[in-house]
Design an enzyme around this catalytic site. Structure first.
Site, mmCIF file in Angstrom:
data_model
loop_
_atom_site.group_PDB
_atom_site.id
_atom_site.type_symbol
_atom_site.label_atom_id
_atom_site.label_comp_id
_atom_site.label_asym_id
_atom_site.label_seq_id
_atom_site.Cartn_x
_atom_site.Cartn_y
_atom_site.Cartn_z
ATOM 1 N N GLN A 1 -7.573 -11.666 7.469
ATOM 2 C CA GLN A 1 -6.328 -12.311 7.704
ATOM 3 C C GLN A 1 -6.715 -13.537 8.600
ATOM 4 O O GLN A 1 -7.658 -13.671 9.469
ATOM 5 C CB GLN A 1 -5.362 -11.103 8.681
ATOM 6 C CG GLN A 1 -5.278 -9.924 7.914
ATOM 7 C CD GLN A 1 -4.216 -9.267 8.649
ATOM 8 O OE1 GLN A 1 -3.676 -9.614 9.562
ATOM 9 N NE2 GLN A 1 -3.807 -8.051 8.117
ATOM 10 N N GLU B 1 -4.969 -8.499 -0.617
ATOM 11 C CA GLU B 1 -5.788 -8.308 0.544
ATOM 12 C C GLU B 1 -7.007 -8.255 0.105
ATOM 13 O O GLU B 1 -7.358 -7.363 -0.684
ATOM 14 C CB GLU B 1 -5.360 -6.826 1.482
ATOM 15 C CG GLU B 1 -4.044 -7.196 2.027
ATOM 16 C CD GLU B 1 -3.512 -5.794 2.814
ATOM 17 O OE1 GLU B 1 -4.543 -5.194 3.457
ATOM 18 O OE2 GLU B 1 -2.324 -5.756 2.978
ATOM 19 N N GLU C 1 0.880 -1.012 -0.028
ATOM 20 C CA GLU C 1 -0.103 0.032 0.066
ATOM 21 C C GLU C 1 0.788 1.154 -0.048
ATOM 22 O O GLU C 1 0.927 2.134 0.881
ATOM 23 C CB GLU C 1 -0.990 0.111 1.109
ATOM 24 C CG GLU C 1 -1.912 -1.165 0.958
ATOM 25 C CD GLU C 1 -3.355 -0.956 1.842
ATOM 26 O OE1 GLU C 1 -3.293 -0.291 2.744
ATOM 27 O OE2 GLU C 1 -4.119 -1.829 1.584
HETATM 28 O O1 AHR Z 1 -5.540 -5.816 6.767
HETATM 29 C C1 AHR Z 1 -5.346 -4.591 7.637
HETATM 30 C C2 AHR Z 1 -4.721 -3.644 6.881
HETATM 31 O O2 AHR Z 1 -5.454 -3.243 5.617
HETATM 32 C C3 AHR Z 1 -3.320 -4.044 6.268
HETATM 33 O O3 AHR Z 1 -2.426 -3.617 7.202
HETATM 34 C C4 AHR Z 1 -3.244 -2.982 5.112
HETATM 35 O O4 AHR Z 1 -2.357 -3.393 3.992
HETATM 36 C C5 AHR Z 1 -4.711 -2.544 4.875
HETATM 37 O O5 AHR Z 1 -4.767 -1.134 4.601
#
Ligand code: AHR
Length: 498
Positions: free
Chosen positions: A351, A302, A179
């Site tokens: 996650q 993600e 990011e």
């Molecule tokens: O998954 C949580 C956060 O979301 C991660 O650290 C980041 O990459 C995204 O903004």
């Protein structure tokens, strides 16, 4: 009683399959965030669960059962403030740091490079390491790769040996930042693409350990980011470029609860989830301009639903429950990935444990498998199988004046010749009858498993951990070259044809 729509006609093309569905689409993400690593994968010596060192083996066993193909680490936002040398050597001497992104907690660095790679070894999965571009140096990243992947004599290999590891791990998936448009350094795409070129020049391929370098890609529909990176970096200099898209039931400032939500929230989440299709098409079209041969993978590293945290938990820890809705989101998204597997060749759900759309929740010694976990279990039949394209017009799921597609399907043929079809009925009120017409494949039997529940808001709890889990599905029958399926509302089904 539920309503039933007219039969949905689906053509499954089993003639001459061309495209393999990479198992890496079914990957996961483990960040130093909340209770994902600490009190998730990595627990205290006093925790009375089976462990290797401090790695929880009941969690390892559960993830091995779904054949987890890769695990991304150490972040996320954490990756761009992580300095790998803090996480090697005797644990008692490792410096502490503040995890500024996630709750401002003190990180003791007891889980570092060696611990992560041992976890991947136990899981039998490939590590995917995100390097620090935001606050780290080119030298730091370059030395980390030497430490991980070089087999000759060098200062980094000597250090690795001193720390108890003689042979290199040969890590292949390598993220160049995370990011970078946001928590990874607030860069512009032009600046990031220059930084990518610089960092990746010194991210070396050591003998027997070529890197698959992955550029930090766009946030949702930032098409300019993809365009600029593809143009300035070029397809020969990267293995993949990422895309992040989280499902939101309302919006960033109105995420809504993970439990006890109503149908408007359910519908809103499904609509946001289905945006993934548009994002892949539009980012993919930009990539096609610079890379018509589709050498570069779109890596959706993600994804998943992001809700408010559970009441009473640390807002910085992003702990949320996981419902039947989330199982539908996983099923719908994975079907989209399968159907775009010519471009999407890697993805990581955010996650794995105790954070966002988790597969596993823990409470001290207890652990439970979420509805999302069970979807990954059903869908593992697609790993590395050949995609069978499907054609159909989905009925609509309507809410007020808005509507979305009610049905999501993908199909594949595995190396033993079995065909698997995964279907999700997103509509919580309407049963859908589906006629699957198979071309180019002979079969006489169908078997299935289903995940469903009375409400989209149903969850597995530590008291009732098996409320939602796959059971045998009896609603499919063979008639010649057609399989007729009665798809209950709010359901995920996998069929096996033999
Ligand atoms: O998954 C949580 C956060 O979301 C991660 O650290 C980041 O990459 C995204 O903004």
């Amino acid at each position: 009683m539920y309503e039933t729509e007219a039969q949905v006609q689906v053509l499954v093309n089993g003639l001459n399959p061309q495209q393999q569905i990479s198992r890496h689409i079914y990957g996961h993400f483990s960040e130093h965030l909340g209770r994902c690593i600490y009190d998730g994968f990595w627990v205290g010596d006093d925790m009375k669960v089976p462990k290797k060192d401090r790695i929880r083996l009941d969690i390892v066993d559960a993830l091995k059962k779904i054949n987890i193909p890769n695990l991304r680490w150490p972040g996320g936002c954490f990756a761009d403030e992580y300095h790998w040398r803090d996480g090697i050597g005797p644990r008692s001497q490792r410096p502490k740091m503040v995890n500024t992104n996630w709750g401002g907690v003190t990180e003791d660095n007891s889980f570092g490079t060696h611990e992560f790679l041992e976890l991947c070894n136990l899981l039998n999965c490939e590590p995917y390491v995100a390097g620090n571009v935001g606050s780290g140096t080119v030298e730091e990243m370059s030395k980390w790769i030497e430490y991980l992947n070089f087999d000759g004599q060098s200062p980094m290999t000597e250090l690795r040996k001193q720390n108890g590891r003689s042979t290199p791990w040969k890590v292949s998936f390598w993220g160049v930042g995370n990011e970078s448009w946001g928590c990874g350094g607030e860069m512009t795409p032009a600046y990031y693409s220059d930084q990518y070129r610089r960092y990746s020049s010194f991210a070396k391929n050591y003998p027997g350990a070529p890197l698959k370098k992955i550029a930090s890609g766009a946030n949702v529909d930032d098409y300019n980011w993809t365009e600029t990176c593809m143009r300035n970096i070029g397809p020969r200099n990267m293995w993949g470029i990422t895309l992040h898209h989280y499902t939101l039931s309302g919006g960033w400032y109105d995420k809504g609860p993970a439990t006890g939500f109503d149908e408007d929230r359910y519908f809103g989440a499904m609509k946001s989830c289905q945006k993934m299709e548009t994002l892949i098409n539009r980012h993919g079209a930009i990539m096609d301009k610079y890379d018509p041969e589709k050498r570069v993978a779109l890596v959706v590293d993600e994804w998943g639903i992001w809700t408010n945290v559970e009441p009473g938990t640390n807002p910085g820890f992003l702990y949320q429950q996981n419902s039947m809705r989330d199982a539908i989101i996983a099923a719908n998204t994975l079907n989209i990935f399968n159907n775009h597997s010519d471009r999407v060749r890697m993805a990581c759900l955010a996650q794995t444990i105790n954070v966002l759309q988790a597969l596993i929740l823990t409470e001290k010694e207890k652990m439970l498998l979420t509805p999302t976990y069970h979807v990954f279990d059903l869908y593992k039949v697609h790993h590395d199988a050949m995609l069978l394209p499907v054609q159909f017009k989905s009925p609509e799921y309507t809410r007020g004046k808005d509507n979305i597609e009610a049905i999501s399907i993908s199909a594949s043929k595995d190396s033993t010749g079995k065909v698997h079809i995964t279907l999700a009925n997103i509509d919580p009120n309407t049963k859908n009858d589906v006629a699957l017409q198979l071309a180019g494949f002979k079969f006489s039997q169908v078997e299935g498993r289903i995940i469903t529940s009375a409400s989209y808001a149903d969850v597995n709890t530590f008291d009732k951990p098996d409320k939602i889990k796959p059971v045998a599905f009896k609603g499919a029958s063979v008639a010649g070259s057609t399989v007729n399926v009665q798809l209950p509302p709010l359901s995920v089904v996998v069929l096996e044809l033999k």
